[in-house]
Design a protein around this motif. Structure first.
Motif, PDB file in Angstrom:
ATOM      1  N   ILE A  91       1.049  -1.007  -0.055  1.00  0.00           N
ATOM      2  CA  ILE A  91      -0.133   0.033   0.037  1.00  0.00           C
ATOM      3  C   ILE A  91       0.888   1.189  -0.004  1.00  0.00           C
ATOM      4  O   ILE A  91       1.708   1.409   0.739  1.00  0.00           O
ATOM      5  N   LEU A  92       0.572   2.166  -1.039  1.00  0.00           N
ATOM      6  CA  LEU A  92       1.529   3.106  -1.025  1.00  0.00           C
ATOM      7  C   LEU A  92       0.540   4.501  -0.889  1.00  0.00           C
ATOM      8  O   LEU A  92      -0.329   4.533  -1.035  1.00  0.00           O
ATOM      9  N   ASN A  93       0.982   5.043   0.319  1.00  0.00           N
ATOM     10  CA  ASN A  93       0.347   6.229   1.187  1.00  0.00           C
ATOM     11  C   ASN A  93       0.789   7.512   0.308  1.00  0.00           C
ATOM     12  O   ASN A  93       1.872   7.865   0.425  1.00  0.00           O
ATOM     13  N   LEU A  94      -0.219   8.200  -0.362  1.00  0.00           N
ATOM     14  CA  LEU A  94       0.160   9.319  -1.192  1.00  0.00           C
ATOM     15  C   LEU A  94       0.369  10.562  -0.442  1.00  0.00           C
ATOM     16  O   LEU A  94       0.760  11.754  -0.958  1.00  0.00           O
ATOM     17  N   ASN A  95       0.014  10.529   1.141  1.00  0.00           N
ATOM     18  CA  ASN A  95       0.288  11.676   1.664  1.00  0.00           C
ATOM     19  C   ASN A  95       1.773  11.672   2.277  1.00  0.00           C
ATOM     20  O   ASN A  95       2.293  12.859   2.377  1.00  0.00           O
ATOM     21  N   ASN A  96       2.269  10.572   2.872  1.00  0.00           N
ATOM     22  CA  ASN A  96       3.501  10.740   3.568  1.00  0.00           C
ATOM     23  C   ASN A  96       4.561  10.002   2.511  1.00  0.00           C
ATOM     24  O   ASN A  96       5.838   9.613   3.019  1.00  0.00           O
ATOM     25  N   THR A  97       4.124   9.580   1.354  1.00  0.00           N
ATOM     26  CA  THR A  97       5.364   8.918   0.155  1.00  0.00           C
ATOM     27  C   THR A  97       5.941   7.518   0.748  1.00  0.00           C
ATOM     28  O   THR A  97       7.081   7.401   0.510  1.00  0.00           O
ATOM     29  N   LEU A 113       5.635   3.284   1.638  1.00  0.00           N
ATOM     30  CA  LEU A 113       5.153   2.141   1.261  1.00  0.00           C
ATOM     31  C   LEU A 113       5.003   1.179   2.418  1.00  0.00           C
ATOM     32  O   LEU A 113       6.014   0.995   2.928  1.00  0.00           O
ATOM     33  N   THR A 114       3.842   0.448   2.665  1.00  0.00           N
ATOM     34  CA  THR A 114       3.437  -0.508   3.845  1.00  0.00           C
ATOM     35  C   THR A 114       3.294  -1.928   3.282  1.00  0.00           C
ATOM     36  O   THR A 114       2.308  -2.159   2.293  1.00  0.00           O
ATOM     37  N   ASN A 130       3.041  -5.927   4.410  1.00  0.00           N
ATOM     38  CA  ASN A 130       3.203  -7.098   5.850  1.00  0.00           C
ATOM     39  C   ASN A 130       3.468  -6.295   7.022  1.00  0.00           C
ATOM     40  O   ASN A 130       4.326  -6.851   7.898  1.00  0.00           O
ATOM     41  N   GLY A 131       3.071  -4.868   7.341  1.00  0.00           N
ATOM     42  CA  GLY A 131       3.189  -4.480   8.501  1.00  0.00           C
ATOM     43  C   GLY A 131       4.534  -3.883   8.476  1.00  0.00           C
ATOM     44  O   GLY A 131       4.608  -2.748   9.566  1.00  0.00           O
ATOM     45  N   GLU A 132       5.359  -3.928   7.499  1.00  0.00           N
ATOM     46  CA  GLU A 132       6.595  -2.990   7.544  1.00  0.00           C
ATOM     47  C   GLU A 132       6.445  -1.816   6.681  1.00  0.00           C
ATOM     48  O   GLU A 132       5.937  -1.964   5.540  1.00  0.00           O
ATOM     49  N   ARG A 133       6.956  -0.698   7.031  1.00  0.00           N
ATOM     50  CA  ARG A 133       6.913   0.465   6.442  1.00  0.00           C
ATOM     51  C   ARG A 133       8.343   0.838   5.704  1.00  0.00           C
ATOM     52  O   ARG A 133       9.395   0.567   6.209  1.00  0.00           O
ATOM     53  N   LEU A 134       8.276   0.964   4.571  1.00  0.00           N
ATOM     54  CA  LEU A 134       9.380   1.164   3.491  1.00  0.00           C
ATOM     55  C   LEU A 134       9.478   2.893   3.212  1.00  0.00           C
ATOM     56  O   LEU A 134       8.502   3.528   2.812  1.00  0.00           O
ATOM     57  N   GLU A 135      10.622   3.320   3.469  1.00  0.00           N
ATOM     58  CA  GLU A 135      10.857   4.798   3.279  1.00  0.00           C
ATOM     59  C   GLU A 135      11.371   4.977   1.848  1.00  0.00           C
ATOM     60  O   GLU A 135      12.403   4.269   1.378  1.00  0.00           O
TER      61      GLU A 135
END
Length: 223
Positions: free
Chosen positions: A135-141, A143-144, A146-151
């Motif tokens: 899931i790519l969050n368009l507000n904070n750029t 990517l999430t 499996n519960g992990e957030r990629l910057e």
């Protein structure tokens, strides 16, 4: 009209809730695959979630926590365990309200309408793009997966956003270069290749193998 997702493993109850909510003019989707709720959430992009606490595989608290990693969408818990401890737990886990079972459909609608007004009179929903559970969050750029957030870097985000906005279609290198460097008069093509390679490595490290496919002579496609 709002999109409302029902996560309830009692099919008869879920259908009764769906019928009542649709009568108020909203769109409803009932989750059927309780192993892959986040994928369904990202695909449907609901304005609200109705979440049973006791679910197969993982409970509603778990899934609410996973949703909270990527979205502030309102979550209303539903449970027959309506003692004070469960209500407090539901609120602490990120819930916005609590409906006890057996569900009174009129009370349910009153709570749904109140939470929708409170949420969307004050702020809009979080825009996002989803594919294969990522899931790519368009507000904070970010990517999430499996519960992990990629910057992501600015360029990596723009590449991924463009590809996800064109899911199922090949995006040409020229299109991506225009998206990335609109203000520059000239950019070497190798710069795009380097950015795509770095993005692929990040995705593969997170478990997203073959997420971006190269179409030789044409461009790239997410798969």
């Amino acid at each position: 009209m709002y999109r409302i997702m029902i996560i309830e493993d009692d099919a008869a109850m879920a259908k009764a809730m769906q019928k009542q909510i649709e009568a108020w003019g909203h769109e409803v989707r009932c989750v059927e695959d309780f192993r892959n709720i986040i994928h369904a959430f990202g695909e449907y992009d609901p304005h609200m979630v109705l979440m049973d606490i006791m679910l197969p595989f993982f409970n509603g608290y778990h899934w609410c926590s996973e949703i909270r990693r990527i979205s502030n969408v309102p979550v209303i818990f539903i449970s027959s365990a309506s003692d004070n401890m469960n209500i407090v737990m539901a609120m602490n886990m990120g819930g916005d309200d609590f409906i006890p079972k057996p569900v009174d459909l009129e009370v349910m609608m009153a709570k749904i309408q109140a939470v929708l007004r409170r949420t969307y009179d004050m702020a809009g929903k979080t825009p996002m793009l989803e594919h294969r559970g990522a899931i790519l969050n368009l507000n904070n750029t970010s990517l999430t997966y499996n519960g992990e957030r990629l910057e992501l870097t600015r360029n990596e985000f723009r590449i991924l956003q463009t590809l996800l906005e064109n899911k199922g279609r090949i995006v040409s290198r020229d299109t991506l270069m225009t998206k990335l460097w609109q203000m520059d008069s000239y950019v070497e093509e190798n710069t795009l290749t380097v950015n795509v390679t770095r993005l692929r490595k990040k995705l593969e490290a997170a478990g997203l193998n073959d997420f971006i496919t190269t179409k030789v002579g044409s461009g790239y496609i997410v798969g």
